[in-house]
Design an enzyme around this catalytic site. Structure first.
Site, PDB file in Angstrom:
ATOM      1  N   ASP A  67       0.814  -1.216   0.000  1.00  0.00           N
ATOM      2  CA  ASP A  67       0.000   0.000   0.000  1.00  0.00           C
ATOM      3  C   ASP A  67       0.849   1.269   0.000  1.00  0.00           C
ATOM      4  O   ASP A  67       2.053   1.216   0.265  1.00  0.00           O
ATOM      5  CB  ASP A  67      -0.970   0.004   1.200  1.00  0.00           C
ATOM      6  N   ASN A 135      -7.375  -2.914  14.416  1.00  0.00           N
ATOM      7  CA  ASN A 135      -8.795  -3.138  14.099  1.00  0.00           C
ATOM      8  C   ASN A 135      -8.996  -4.356  13.194  1.00  0.00           C
ATOM      9  O   ASN A 135     -10.079  -4.558  12.650  1.00  0.00           O
ATOM     10  CB  ASN A 135      -9.399  -1.888  13.443  1.00  0.00           C
ATOM     11  N   HIS A 137      -7.296  -4.946  10.342  1.00  0.00           N
ATOM     12  CA  HIS A 137      -7.043  -4.739   8.908  1.00  0.00           C
ATOM     13  C   HIS A 137      -5.773  -5.456   8.461  1.00  0.00           C
ATOM     14  O   HIS A 137      -4.874  -5.726   9.259  1.00  0.00           O
ATOM     15  CB  HIS A 137      -7.048  -3.251   8.527  1.00  0.00           C
ATOM     16  N   GLU A 142      -9.712  -2.099   5.376  1.00  0.00           N
ATOM     17  CA  GLU A 142     -10.329  -1.819   6.667  1.00  0.00           C
ATOM     18  C   GLU A 142     -11.570  -2.707   6.860  1.00  0.00           C
ATOM     19  O   GLU A 142     -12.068  -3.292   5.890  1.00  0.00           O
ATOM     20  CB  GLU A 142     -10.727  -0.334   6.730  1.00  0.00           C
TER      21      GLU A 142
END
Ligand code: F6R
Length: 240
Positions: A67, A135, A137, A142
């Site tokens: 990314d 979280n 991811h 996400e």
């Protein structure tokens, strides 16, 4: 999923280096899928030390990164392209031509995603290294991202912006959008290695390994990968 729990971050990094070096030794032309973030830094330092001491050859290796922040040019000190050069590629003698990452400054985001999708098809990865978001991811996929997703632009979750703010002078400087490889493409790698360190990852590790396979926890998809290894230190593995 194969699970390795280590006593601390040092041991985690040493075990991860064994896996990565094993792939490179077996195939000097391997395609390595790589990640940024704090977690792989110990692994990258070990790969550089090994290259210096043992001369492991990276001249024919190719790399693909997960990314990149949208809007940051590759020379920007917070870009992931810059992070990879400084923390790994320069130390291994890997040249820019051997590496691939999304272009954060691409004017046509759709076209950039299509370019990266085609590149990922053409360069099957021997291994994909991942970190884990608090979280759940993986890359910047996400919670709620479809498992079938390809490369796309994502609006970062507020929790991710907060997690990443430590690397910027001020939280207002953290880009709110990023390009990310999709979940479908992470799953296409022959082998996946996911690293998790620290108590703030314990809940996400638990949900990834023991929870339901659900798009609400992107990393839970890895339960379905035929060759996935998790290396977690005791703090991150504490709830297993
Ligand atoms: C990095 C990436 C992210 C990180 C994750 C964990 O390229 O795609 O998914 O792996 O946010 O980050 P750290 O390692 O900083 O805790």
């Amino acid at each position: 999923m194969k699970i390795i729990i280590t006593k601390d971050y040092e041991e985690l990094s040493a075990k991860a280096a064994e896996v990565l070096l094993g792939v490179v030794e077996q195939n000097p032309r391997a395609v390595l899928g790589l990640a940024t973030g704090t977690t792989p830094l110990g692994l990258y330092a070990r790969m550089i030390a090994d290259h210096r001491e043992n001369g492991t050859d990276y001249s024919q290796i190719r790399t693909v990164n997960l990314d990149e922040y949208k809007g940051l040019p590759e020379m920007h000190g917070q870009s992931y392209a810059y992070f990879m050069r400084k923390n790994l590629f320069e130390g291994l003698g890997i040249t820019p031509g051997q590496t691939n990452i999304e272009d954060g400054t691409a004017e046509d985001a759709k076209q950039e995603c299509a370019r990266y999708d085609a590149l990922l098809e053409a360069l099957p990865r021997d291994i994909q290294l991942l970190g884990l978001g608090s979280n759940g991811h993986i890359a910047f996929n996400e919670p709620g991202t479809p498992f079938g997703s390809g490369t796309h632009v994502v609006a970062l979750a507020e929790s991710t912006v907060k997690d990443n703010a430590r690397l910027f002078k001020d939280i207002s400087e953290v880009p709110r959008k990023a390009f990310t490889m999709g979940i479908r493409q992470i799953m296409q790698a022959k082998k996946v290695l996911i690293l998790a360190s620290g108590a703030n990852k314990a809940e996400a590790v638990y949900k990834m390994v023991k929870g339901e396979v659900t798009e609400k926890v992107p990393a839970s998809v890895l339960q379905l990968h035929p060759d996935c290894t998790l290396i977690a230190d005791e703090a991150a593995g504490g709830k297993l």
